[in-house]
Structures are given as C-alpha cells and as structure tokens.
Scaffold this motif. Structure first.
Motif, mmCIF file in Angstrom:
data_model
loop_
_atom_site.group_PDB
_atom_site.id
_atom_site.type_symbol
_atom_site.label_atom_id
_atom_site.label_comp_id
_atom_site.label_asym_id
_atom_site.label_seq_id
_atom_site.Cartn_x
_atom_site.Cartn_y
_atom_site.Cartn_z
ATOM 1 N N UNK A 89 49.141 49.498 41.700
ATOM 2 C CA UNK A 89 47.967 49.874 42.488
ATOM 3 C C UNK A 89 47.764 49.019 43.737
ATOM 4 N N UNK A 90 48.508 47.931 43.865
ATOM 5 C CA UNK A 90 48.527 47.189 45.120
ATOM 6 C C UNK A 90 47.244 46.474 45.491
ATOM 7 N N UNK A 91 46.404 46.163 44.515
ATOM 8 C CA UNK A 91 45.164 45.444 44.853
ATOM 9 C C UNK A 91 45.447 44.043 45.378
ATOM 10 N N UNK A 92 46.631 43.517 45.055
ATOM 11 C CA UNK A 92 47.031 42.214 45.592
ATOM 12 C C UNK A 92 47.293 42.283 47.091
ATOM 13 N N UNK A 93 47.470 43.479 47.638
ATOM 14 C CA UNK A 93 47.567 43.665 49.092
ATOM 15 C C UNK A 93 46.215 44.041 49.689
ATOM 16 N N UNK A 94 45.421 44.782 48.937
ATOM 17 C CA UNK A 94 44.115 45.215 49.435
ATOM 18 C C UNK A 94 43.168 44.039 49.637
ATOM 19 N N UNK A 95 43.179 43.084 48.727
ATOM 20 C CA UNK A 95 42.252 41.954 48.832
ATOM 21 C C UNK A 95 42.531 41.122 50.095
ATOM 22 N N UNK A 96 43.789 40.749 50.391
ATOM 23 C CA UNK A 96 44.042 40.051 51.661
ATOM 24 C C UNK A 96 43.699 40.892 52.889
#
Length: 400
Positions: free
Chosen positions: A226-233
């Motif tokens: 889900x890529x939330x590790x990219x969304x947060x930055x």
C-alpha cells in the motif's frame, strides 16, 4: 442457478470480501440459490452486512473454544492433536509465493480438498490463486468452475504464475478486473476463456463530500503493497505550506509499528493519524476532501471507486494495474509516476490549494463511479453464468 463463492476469510475486511458479498446479494435478489463459503472462520459474525437470503458457512473453524464447552473425550483429543500437527506444517499444494500462503497449512489444504470433492452441482466461483489452484485440481468436473483474479498477473510471484499457467486452463472461465489484466492473462493462457468484469461498488446512494474539510484520506492494509511508507514522507513535504491539513490512514497490519516510527521521525504526530479499523468508512469518506492511493501495485482498487461514489477526487500512483483503468488524469483525479514521492507531494499540495479543483474533479469522479454500479456489473456476471450453462453442457441447478 446454484452459485457458491469460496473465500479465504469471509470474516475479514478486504475489498474482495466486500465485493463478493455485494455480488452474492444481487444474485440472490435475482432469484438464484447463493452460498458463500469461508475457508476459515475466526469470529462469530462477518464485518460486512450480508443479505439473509445468502447462506454463509465455513470449512475450518479457528475460533477459540468457549469457556463453558465440555471437556473433549479421548477421540476428540486425538483428532485435535492430529489437526495441530498438520497446522504446524506448511501447505503442500499452494505455492509458497501466494500472498495468503501462511493461511494454507496442511490441515486447511486437506479440509478444502475434502469440501471441493463433496460438491457436485452448480457454479463454483473461487476468489484467489490458492483457492483457484485447489479447485482446478480437486473440484468435481461436473461443476461449472469460474476463477476470479483480483490481482494483475505481474504482481504474482514466479511459482504462482507457473501454477496459474498449469491449472487455470481447467476452468470454464477466468474473470479478471481490467482490460490490461485480460491482455496479460491471454498471453499466458491461450485458449482459456477470459472475461473482464470489474468489481462493483456496494451502492451508489452515498452522501457526497463538500470538499471543505481539510482532511485527506487513505486506506488499506498496513503492508508494503500500500506504500504508506512513501505517502508519509510525501505528506511531510506539504505540511509546512498546509499546516491545517491532516492525513488519516485507515487500516490494520504488520507495518503499524514501522509507520508509527516514520510519523515520529518526520514530526507528523499532529498531522498524520493511523486510524486503525473503522465500521464507519462511509462517514469518513464523506468528511474528507480527497483520497490518496500510494500503492506499489493493485488489482482494481475498489476503495478508489468507493471514494469516487462520495464525489472525492483521487490522487494515485500510476502503479500496475487498475488506477489508470479507473482514473482519467486531470479529469476525475491525478495519476502520478509510480514511487515518485516528490510528484506525489506536489499533487497533494495542488489539491489542497484549490477548492474549485476538488469540486470539479469530485463531480467527474462521481460520474466515473456510475460504470461500477451493482446493477451494471452484476448483470455481466449473470450473463456469463447463463452463457456457461448454455455452452458447457453442465447443469447449474441443484442435484436431485
């Protein structure tokens, strides 16, 4: 027609579960005899509402025994010990690369095979590669067998792709979600009947967002996909210009601790919130002003279409596959180059800056969602089932 849907876990919260429940309800409303079978059952009631005309059963009950249950006898203890030994052994048939492999220990495989061999009439719809492979190998040939694929072919690992190539030709039909999916599967499965049928939203009667609340929403399993590790930055890059906006991420999963640490690292504890599970997602979508999909890959992202039913514009990575099949860039949302955090941040900032843009794109998003209305999509399923009965020479009615 007698129609059975076999799910891994009908008591979970995933998009596949919700779309199958919606489809089953429509089929029951059309007068068909419909049952949903859950491979495993871990709780008493499902999370999603299910029409009372649709039967729900399970194959393997993994609920904790009730405190007042009588002590098991010698035979029951022996069987329980045998089950436990099988549970400790990994699956023998399901490929280890299947994303749900951990659920298919030797005991679960054995019980699913036993169930498949016991069913001799009607239409059987299986809903993920593990169940599709088991049905192709062990389901009775008198059944009309339909495999659903909810992920694009390229996201499956190599051992799963090999199993798909070997076993899927045994199905009467294989249903995929997008036109790009169908093209990919056609190359792997020449001669197999492949149909594109998107998932349907559960309703078009949703309350619409007015795009005034300074809330962006994302949802999904807290997992790498889900890529939330990219969304947060990415959100970190816009929050200085828009300190009064917040990001709400709904979902549960194994990466919660890591994502919480990422929020702390970027000092976003007043701006980004891990909301956990909610039974009020409709209300949360209505309260939001736009939706963000940061996935590395998808099948057909139903939560995007659900958001569109609330007139929410969508910002999404143009990942394989699905987003580009739903979103028209610049019309009902924005498509961003995959994994491009800077471009994602820029799109988020642009959406925050412009209320009129949110209104205009939201109105177009609502129009886009109309093609995923239940009455439209589910007629495609009934037409497929009817044609399979006509062309297969098999019966879809209950055996005498």
């Amino acid at each position: 027609m007698r129609i059975r849907y076999l799910l891994l876990n009908a008591y979970g919260t995933g998009g596949t579960i919700r779309t199958v429940f919606t489809q089953a309800t429509t089929m029951a409303g059309l007068g068909h005899d419909v049952e949903i079978i859950s491979t495993v059952q871990h709780k008493d009631k499902p999370n999603f509402d299910l029409d009372e005309r649709v039967r729900l059963s399970s194959i393997v009950d993994v609920r904790e025994p009730k405190a007042d249950a009588p002590a098991p006898g010698l035979v029951a203890r022996y069987r329980a010990a045998r089950r436990e030994r099988l549970r400790q052994r990994g699956g023998r048939i399901v490929p280890p690369g299947e994303f749900g492999y951990e659920a298919f220990n030797r005991h679960v495989e054995r019980e699913v095979i036993r169930y498949l061999k016991s069913v001799t009439d009607g239409i059987l719809v299986t809903t993920r590669p593990a169940l599709n492979i088991l049905a192709a190998r062990y389901a009775d040939s008198r059944l009309i067998r339909v495999a659903q694929e909810h992920m694009n072919l390229g996201t499956h690992r190599k051992d799963v792709q090999r199993a798909i190539a070997h076993y899927y030709p045994r199905f009467d039909a294989v249903a995929v979600l997008t036109n790009r999916d169908r093209e990919d599967y056609e190359k792997l499965l020449p001669g197999t009947r492949l149909v594109r049928i998107p998932n349907a939203v559960h309703s078009m009667e949703q309350e619409q967002s007015d795009h005034t609340n300074k809330i962006a929403l994302a949802a999904g399993r807290l997992a790498p996909q889900k890529g939330f590790d990219m969304l947060i930055p990415a959100f970190k890059k816009v929050v200085e210009r828009h300190p009064d906006w917040q990001l709400r991420i709904f979902g549960t999963g194994k990466k919660k601790k890591e994502l919480r640490a990422l929020i702390e690292k970027h000092h976003l504890y007043n701006h980004v919130f891990l909301m956990g599970h909610t039974d009020e997602m409709e209300d949360e979508l209505t309260k939001s002003s736009f939706y963000i999909l940061s996935s590395r890959f998808e099948g057909l992202p139903m939560v995007v279409i659900e958001a569109m039913t609330h007139a929410l514009p969508v910002i999404s990575f143009d990942c394989p596959t699905g987003p580009a099949d739903v979103i028209t860039d610049g019309k009902d949302g924005m498509l961003i180059p995959p994994k491009n955090v800077d471009a994602l941040a820029e799109a988020i900032s642009k959406m925050m800056d412009d209320r009129e843009l949110r209104d205009t794109m939201g109105a177009e998003a609502l129009k886009t969602a109309q093609s995923y209305a239940p009455e439209h999509v589910h007629m495609m399923w009934e037409e497929l089932f009817t044609d399979l009965v006509r062309t297969s020479g098999k019966s879809a009615t209950a055996a005498a």
